[in-house]
Design a protein around this motif. Structure first.
Motif, PDB file in Angstrom:
ATOM      1  N   VAL A 135       0.868  -1.176   0.098  1.00 27.22           N
ATOM      2  CA  VAL A 135      -0.030  -0.149  -0.065  1.00 27.22           C
ATOM      3  C   VAL A 135       0.935   0.894   0.127  1.00 27.22           C
ATOM      4  N   LEU A 136       1.800   1.227   0.879  1.00 28.93           N
ATOM      5  CA  LEU A 136       2.676   2.466   0.996  1.00 28.93           C
ATOM      6  C   LEU A 136       3.685   2.538  -0.535  1.00 28.93           C
ATOM      7  N   SER A 137       3.742   1.536  -1.184  1.00 23.16           N
ATOM      8  CA  SER A 137       4.428   1.629  -2.522  1.00 23.16           C
ATOM      9  C   SER A 137       3.335   2.217  -3.576  1.00 23.16           C
ATOM     10  N   SER A 138       2.189   1.948  -3.273  1.00 21.10           N
ATOM     11  CA  SER A 138       0.950   2.155  -4.377  1.00 21.10           C
ATOM     12  C   SER A 138       0.804   3.688  -4.340  1.00 21.10           C
ATOM     13  N   THR A 177      10.528  -0.504  -5.879  1.00 17.94           N
ATOM     14  CA  THR A 177       9.649  -1.470  -6.223  1.00 17.94           C
ATOM     15  C   THR A 177       9.731  -1.582  -7.803  1.00 17.94           C
ATOM     16  N   ARG A 217       8.763  -1.896 -11.067  1.00 18.22           N
ATOM     17  CA  ARG A 217       7.593  -1.625 -12.056  1.00 18.22           C
ATOM     18  C   ARG A 217       7.899  -1.691 -13.498  1.00 18.22           C
ATOM     19  N   GLU A 232       8.540   7.161  -3.266  1.00 19.50           N
ATOM     20  CA  GLU A 232       7.957   6.381  -4.474  1.00 19.50           C
ATOM     21  C   GLU A 232       6.332   6.683  -4.836  1.00 19.50           C
ATOM     22  N   ASN A 233       5.876   6.721  -3.441  1.00 22.51           N
ATOM     23  CA  ASN A 233       4.234   6.777  -3.711  1.00 22.51           C
ATOM     24  C   ASN A 233       4.077   8.438  -3.825  1.00 22.51           C
TER      25      ASN A 233
END
Lengths: 422, 291
Positions: free
Chosen positions: A71-74, B65, B67, B235-236
């Protein structure tokens, strides 16, 4: 006050074979990709969602908060809470039930259920004896005690232990357990290969129709499910050698699911929340049930869902014939066939404490866009793959259409749920 | 191959990304002259495919992450061999040895995916006066089908070199010490890990002996790792298209623990990598949404 919990839609990565195109992707990467696709599809960037529930069956200890970290990376608001749940292959359906229940109770008004697994990035752990030795050394009060503890390490301790798919209490792999069930229920090789070929053909047709265009987002250059073999046939499958059940066994790599990598998500909400956000509603979650069998005592490991379905249908006053669509997770083709036989077996059902058999279904209503044999089965993701797929299919059939989901899971467990189009 | 001129500069088309070995060795030979000379040409490579396995490794080492859209610092890494190619050129009096990476800017004009084929180009601009020497800029660009998708400016200080003129006054946001909101533990082998993914073979990041020869007590982490790690921490909150600028204030010795602070401002995100106690800045970063 109770609410309806409705499925708005879903998103998943294409599924792929272990060690394939996602070999470098972790559970975190895969789950974040599936979440971000869902967020993009429904315009949820920056939104605080009530809760995200996800899980993985093969999980690194550093991923203790896997779903919250994803969630934190999203693109979701960082104030979105999350939890990890795990119920073996039932995880993705169990997370859906958890989110739906909270919505129905009014505790949250929106939620995302999810599941992910990477058999490519599976944790390798040290042997139990080495782990105990290291823990003892760590707890030692003096240097001498530490050295004494570490001196007990033997070369044999250093062999890494890959995660095993064997049942801890029986030592049998899931395939070996299912081979016992296959024999007990007299499931033929031909029937299994027909289920497998049909799964590939139905999935290929659904992809060709564009059915998955709003359910799947490409990831790492993989545009669609990579395990799918549109040109497979009963004849081709018949040439494969048995994988389980000895040299005369009928279970092959073709009619068993492949080890897979992938992640899936489903967006659920109250009808009010969906309306406020101008989002479509596909189907409501009507009911769910879990059950377990005594597989160490000799019961069929993967027939747990039969008792679950029986109890849930009795409670709802429904029979299996009342469902427009049925999704039985294809752990193995013979699991589907044994489940169908068990539903129609009066003695077996009474033996489970049910009032009688569940009945039969029209085969044309079963797994109409293919299932795990063709899509692949990243363990925890499968439930969250099936929920939005079935919700979309039911919605197309019109309000009131009912769908049944039946999923078997390790440990002799089964998870089932009913969706109804709104 | 030498070709047409662009903006008065000759364009050198390379068939492939140049190897780092010999060019790097040349770039490490110190210059004796204080007068700055620079090759004026633009070096380009077309049709560069991105290696997904290396990208995944890069993402793991820097904390991104994995991607489909690549981090903009990854595009910098892809242009880096062209930096070495130009700084290793006999015409360049500025060499990697003795040059200090002082600041870096890049703009991602749109998300770039790992399956896109890239056209990379780099040229040198400058020198500009600085109170401790001369500043030179490596101007990089990444294009896809002719469309610029990424622009980068890597600024080196060639200490000891001299250029006529008054040094440009740079205004920096004032630094206010505060308790870090995160702590990163940088392991001793981090330089080796980043060397593997960046292919920057500079031994001051991996060898104690080499680090000592350049006046550092221990190996120091690559500035571009710290930049990448700081972006990964945001990143977010990163927009789809953005400009980011970093000033490398002080080198970070390995192993060590450092702090991280970030705050949202109307102009974008301000982030600092700081000493463990938050007292001093090590890297200062700005991120602004691109127009």
């Amino acid at each position: 006050m109770t609410h309806n919990a409705v499925v708005i839609g879903g998103n998943r990565t294409p599924f792929a074979k272990a060690g394939g195109p996602y070999a470098e992707a972790s559970n975190h990467d895969l789950l974040t990709a599936a979440l971000d696709g869902l967020i993009a599809r429904f315009g949820l960037a920056g939104e605080r969602i009530g809760e995200v529930a996800g899980g993985a069956v093969l999980k690194h200890s550093k991923d203790f908060n896997l779903t919250r970290e994803a969630v934190l990376s999203s693109a979701l608001a960082p104030s979105t809470p999350a939890c990890d749940l795990q119920q073996a292959c039932g995880t993705g359906l169990e997370t859906t039930i958890y989110i739906a229940n909270k919505i129905r109770l009014g505790q949250i008004d929106s939620g995302i259920s999810a599941g992910v697994d990477s058999t490519s990035d599976a944790p390798i752990v040290v042997s139990d004896s080495l782990r105990r030795t290291l823990l003892k050394a760590n707890a030692a009060r003096s240097a001498a005690d530490r050295v004494k503890a570490l001196a007990k390490i033997r070369p044999s301790h250093l062999k890494p232990q890959a995660p095993s798919v064997a049942e801890p209490r029986t030592g049998l792999s899931m395939g070996e357990h299912q081979a016992l069930t296959t024999e007990r229920w007299g499931i033929t090789r031909e029937a299994q290969d027909e289920i497998a070929a049909a799964s590939h053909h139905k999935l290929a047709a659904a992809w060709a129709d564009g059915f998955f265009d709003d359910l799947v987002t490409p990831y790492l250059g993989v545009p669609r499910d990579a395990i799918l073999r549109p040109d497979t046939s009963v004849e081709k499958l018949a040439s494969l050698r048995p994988a389980f059940g000895g040299p005369r066994g009928s279970m092959t790599a073709g009619n068993s699911t492949a080890l897979s990598d992938g992640a899936a998500t489903a967006l659920l909400a109250s009808e009010e929340w969906a309306a406020e956000h101008h989002l479509p509603v596909l189907a409501k979650v009507v009911d769910a049930e879990v059950a377990a069998v005594d597989h160490p005592g000799g019961d069929d490991l993967l027939l747990g869902p039969v008792a679950a379905a029986g109890r849930m249908l009795a409670r709802q006053g429904l029979s299996v014939a009342d469902f427009d669509l049925v999704e039985i997770h294809e752990a193995f083709a013979s699991t589907v066939l044994a489940t169908l036989k068990a539903w129609d077996d009066e003695d077996y059902c009474r033996g489970l404490g049910l009032d009688g058999k569940l009945g039969t279904i029209d085969p044309s209503r079963l797994n109409v866009t293919g299932s795990s044999l063709a899509v692949g089965h990243p363990f925890a993701a499968t439930g969250a793959r099936i929920v939005p797929t079935l919700a979309k299919l039911l919605h197309a059939k019109g309000p009131g259409s009912k769908g049944l989901i039946s999923m078997c899971a390790a440990g002799g467990q089964g998870v089932v749920a009913i969706l109804e189009a709104v | 191959m030498r070709g047409a001129q662009v903006a008065g500069r000759e364009v050198e088309h390379l068939d492939a990304i140049p190897g780092m070995g010999a060019a790097f060795a040349r770039a490490m030979v110190p210059s004796r002259t204080s007068r700055v000379t620079l090759p004026r040409r633009i070096s380009t490579v077309h049709d560069v495919t991105q290696n997904r396995a290396r990208l995944a490794d890069y993402a793991r080492v820097c904390g991104f992450t994995l991607r489909d859209a690549v981090p903009p610092t990854w595009l910098h890494v892809l242009t880096f061999p062209l930096h070495i190619h130009l700084l290793g050129d006999p015409q360049s009096s500025v060499k990697l040895v003795g040059a200090v990476h002082t600041s870096n800017s890049m703009t991602l004009h749109r998300p770039v995916t790992a399956d896109e084929r890239l056209e990379l180009s780099v040229h040198l601009e400058g020198p500009r006066p600085h109170r401790r020497g001369a500043l030179v800029d490596l101007i990089g660009q990444v294009r896809v089908d002719g469309e610029p998708v990424w622009d980068g400016v890597t600024t080196y200080l060639a200490s000891g070199a001299s250029v006529e003129g008054e040094p440009e006054e740079v205004e920096r946001a004032p630094f206010e010490p505060r308790s870090p909101q995160a702590r990163w533990r940088l392991p001793a082998d981090l330089g080796r890990q980043y060397r593997r993914v960046s292919q920057d073979p500079n031994p001051i990041h991996t060898s104690r002996v080499a680090a000592k020869a350049f006046g550092f007590a221990r190996p120091i982490i690559h500035g571009m790792w710290t930049h990448a790690r700081a972006l990964a921490a945001l990143e977010n909150r990163l927009p789809a298209a953005f400009t980011t600028h970093v000033d490398f204030v002080k080198p970070i010795l390995l192993p060590s623990s450092v702090g991280f602070v970030a705050s949202e401002t109307p102009g974008g995100v301000l982030a600092d990598v700081v000493t463990k106690d938050g007292a001093k800045p090590l890297l200062r970063m700005r991120v602004e949404e691109a127009a």
